[in-house]
Design a protein around this motif. Structure first.
Motif, mmCIF file in Angstrom:
data_model
loop_
_atom_site.group_PDB
_atom_site.id
_atom_site.type_symbol
_atom_site.label_atom_id
_atom_site.label_comp_id
_atom_site.label_asym_id
_atom_site.label_seq_id
_atom_site.Cartn_x
_atom_site.Cartn_y
_atom_site.Cartn_z
ATOM 1 N N ASN A 1 48.820 19.917 -2.965
ATOM 2 C CA ASN A 1 47.695 20.687 -2.436
ATOM 3 C C ASN A 1 47.524 20.415 -0.949
ATOM 4 N N VAL A 2 47.595 21.454 -0.146
ATOM 5 C CA VAL A 2 47.427 21.313 1.305
ATOM 6 C C VAL A 2 45.947 21.310 1.652
ATOM 7 N N ASN A 3 45.250 22.339 1.241
ATOM 8 C CA ASN A 3 43.796 22.414 1.374
ATOM 9 C C ASN A 3 43.301 23.579 0.535
ATOM 10 N N ALA A 4 42.132 23.447 0.002
ATOM 11 C CA ALA A 4 41.521 24.498 -0.821
ATOM 12 C C ALA A 4 42.526 25.023 -1.839
ATOM 13 N N ASN A 5 42.931 26.299 -1.709
ATOM 14 C CA ASN A 5 43.827 26.909 -2.687
ATOM 15 C C ASN A 5 45.251 27.087 -2.162
ATOM 16 N N THR A 6 45.617 26.356 -1.112
ATOM 17 C CA THR A 6 46.964 26.442 -0.550
ATOM 18 C C THR A 6 47.825 25.300 -1.065
ATOM 19 N N TRP A 7 49.030 25.646 -1.536
ATOM 20 C CA TRP A 7 49.950 24.671 -2.114
ATOM 21 C C TRP A 7 51.302 24.725 -1.417
ATOM 22 N N ALA A 8 51.870 23.542 -1.148
ATOM 23 C CA ALA A 8 53.222 23.427 -0.597
ATOM 24 C C ALA A 8 54.198 23.137 -1.735
ATOM 25 N N PHE A 9 55.429 23.621 -1.575
ATOM 26 C CA PHE A 9 56.430 23.528 -2.634
ATOM 27 C C PHE A 9 57.749 22.992 -2.073
ATOM 28 N N THR A 10 58.400 22.131 -2.828
ATOM 29 C CA THR A 10 59.751 21.706 -2.502
ATOM 30 C C THR A 10 60.479 21.380 -3.797
ATOM 31 N N SER A 11 61.799 21.622 -3.839
ATOM 32 C CA SER A 11 62.548 21.363 -5.067
ATOM 33 C C SER A 11 63.968 20.930 -4.756
ATOM 34 N N THR A 12 64.540 20.194 -5.689
ATOM 35 C CA THR A 12 65.952 19.802 -5.661
ATOM 36 C C THR A 12 66.531 20.064 -7.038
ATOM 37 N N SER B 1 62.078 25.246 -0.300
ATOM 38 C CA SER B 1 60.725 24.841 0.089
ATOM 39 C C SER B 1 59.899 26.092 0.359
ATOM 40 N N GLY B 2 58.585 25.900 0.398
ATOM 41 C CA GLY B 2 57.721 27.033 0.709
ATOM 42 C C GLY B 2 56.260 26.681 0.568
ATOM 43 N N SER B 3 55.406 27.703 0.614
ATOM 44 C CA SER B 3 53.968 27.511 0.428
ATOM 45 C C SER B 3 53.348 28.794 -0.085
ATOM 46 N N LYS B 4 52.143 28.671 -0.625
ATOM 47 C CA LYS B 4 51.458 29.823 -1.197
ATOM 48 C C LYS B 4 49.964 29.529 -1.266
ATOM 49 N N ALA C 1 62.070 29.724 0.999
ATOM 50 C CA ALA C 1 63.466 29.868 1.425
ATOM 51 C C ALA C 1 64.276 28.713 0.869
ATOM 52 N N THR C 2 65.578 28.967 0.650
ATOM 53 C CA THR C 2 66.471 27.933 0.142
ATOM 54 C C THR C 2 67.383 27.443 1.251
#
Length: 393
Positions: free
Chosen positions: A335-346, A359-362, A303-304
């Motif tokens: 990397n949060v854990n294993a194959n989970t990633w957190a995202f943030t951008s400006t 921001s987000g995660s996947k 989400a933005t």
């Protein structure tokens, strides 16, 4: 008693001759003028002497016999040396193998063992002095020559076992799914001169983390054959581990999508960009995935700041833009854990002042992240200016 001119009847003398034969073949102690043994090996032991050293070069399989006691055989090609039964060879039988051209497999008789194992690999450039105790075999091993790097080109099945050295440089960029069939216990040390994928298989190509590995130039590994074409990688060393922040080569995109390869073990990725523009109005975004499987297109939670959202990608703009817009900024994935990633951008727009944040995660569904993709919003429009680069650590 024999009488002149009288025929000898064999039946009368057989028992006497048999007694003489048995007596002649009986073991006599050294004190009585004998050798103390009934075979060459036992006689040598009793007399504290050894056979003369018999040298021979061999280029194929061979069965070691009792007469090879104290022999030295130099093998110039791949070979299996089958040992005669330990009870037959006897206590103190000994034999030296020199591997001078390829690995040599020592295979004791039936269920007998050598150093407690079913077989012994004498690696090319090494030697082994094998000793029998009457029921099993033991080996004194030594390296006899250096192990220069051999070169093997990458292929689906990269036959590292056929290399004439324990040290192998793997060239090329072809995905590797197998290392070839060679005797169990064969050891190889590999160094990669190109970027390629090693495909994990729980039986035939067992990788340390149980996932595919994308090599970097200079990466190395150690592998041991399990036999029947199966291998286990016991150690994998990334060339960039411990080197801190690593940068890729900047890219100036001209199509709808571009990507950067990310080494395994990376915990933080920064995508930076400057003066980016597109020829459309759907903005641009990030997707993650693997080099073999491509970008994943679902499962994103993003989400933005202006309430735009997406489940198909990480948004860098609000999902809309203008063709004339010029954008600067960066995005960080951790990397949060294993194959989970957190995202943030400006992101900022500099041709006309504007600001975007998201921001987000996947969680990846196919394995660890090895590729990060930047793309136009709808994947149809193209980039027409600017540059991207990635830093990872």
């Amino acid at each position: 008693m024999a009488t002149t001119l009288t025929p000898i009847e064999s039946a009368k003398y057989n028992a006497f001759v048999n007694d003489l034969t048995s007596d002649a073949n009986a073991s006599r102690p050294i004190s009585a003028g004998g050798t103390g043994g009934t075979s060459v090996a036992t006689a040598q032991t009793a007399l504290s002497v050894d056979n003369k050293v018999v040298y021979a070069a061999k280029s194929g399989n061979y069965t070691a016999l009792g007469t090879d006691n104290n022999a030295v055989h130099r093998y110039t090609a791949t070979a299996t040396v089958t040992l005669t039964a330990a009870a037959t060879l006897g206590v103190n039988w000994h034999y030296t193998v020199i591997a001078d051209g390829a690995d040599v497999t020592i295979d004791p008789n039936a269920a007998e063992t050598i150093d407690g194992a079913a077989t012994l690999i004498v690696s090319n450039g090494s030697s082994a002095r094998i000793v029998c105790d009457g029921s099993a075999f033991f080996a004194e091993k030594a390296n006899t020559v250096t192990q220069p790097f051999a070169t093997v080109a990458s292929a689906g099945t990269t036959n590292i076992g056929a290399a004439t050295s324990q040290n192998v440089t793997v060239t090329g960029t072809t995905t590797i799914t197998a290392f070839g069939t060679v005797a169990a216990g064969t050891f190889r040390r590999l160094v990669f001169s190109g970027i390629l994928t090693l495909t994990h298989n729980a039986t035939s190509l067992i990788l340390p983390q149980g996932v595919n590995v994308v090599t970097a130039v200079g990466d190395s590994l150690e592998a041991v054959s399990l036999g029947s074409g199966n291998w286990r990688v016991t150690n994998y060393q990334k060339v960039n581990v411990g080197s801190g922040l690593v940068t890729s080569v900047a890219q100036s995109p001209v199509s709808s999508i571009g990507s950067f390869t990310i080494p395994l073990g990376v915990k933080r990725i920064t995508l930076s960009f400057s003066d980016v523009s597109t020829n459309g109005t759907t903005g641009f975004a990030i997707q993650i995935g693997t080099s073999g499987g491509g970008p994943e297109t679902s499962g994103y939670a993003c989400a933005t700041a202006s309430a735009a959202s997406s489940t198909s990608q990480f948004l860098l703009t609000n999902g809309t833009s203008v063709a004339a817009g010029i954008y600067q900024g960066s995005a960080v994935l951790t990397n949060v854990n294993a194959n989970t990633w957190a995202f943030t951008s400006t992101v900022v727009r500099t041709d006309t002042p504007g600001w975007f944040s998201s921001s987000g995660s996947k969680t990846l569904s196919v394995g660890p992240l090895t590729e990060i993709y930047y793309k136009t919003g709808n994947g149809v429009e193209n980039f027409d200016g600017g540059s991207f680069n990635v830093f990872h650590e």
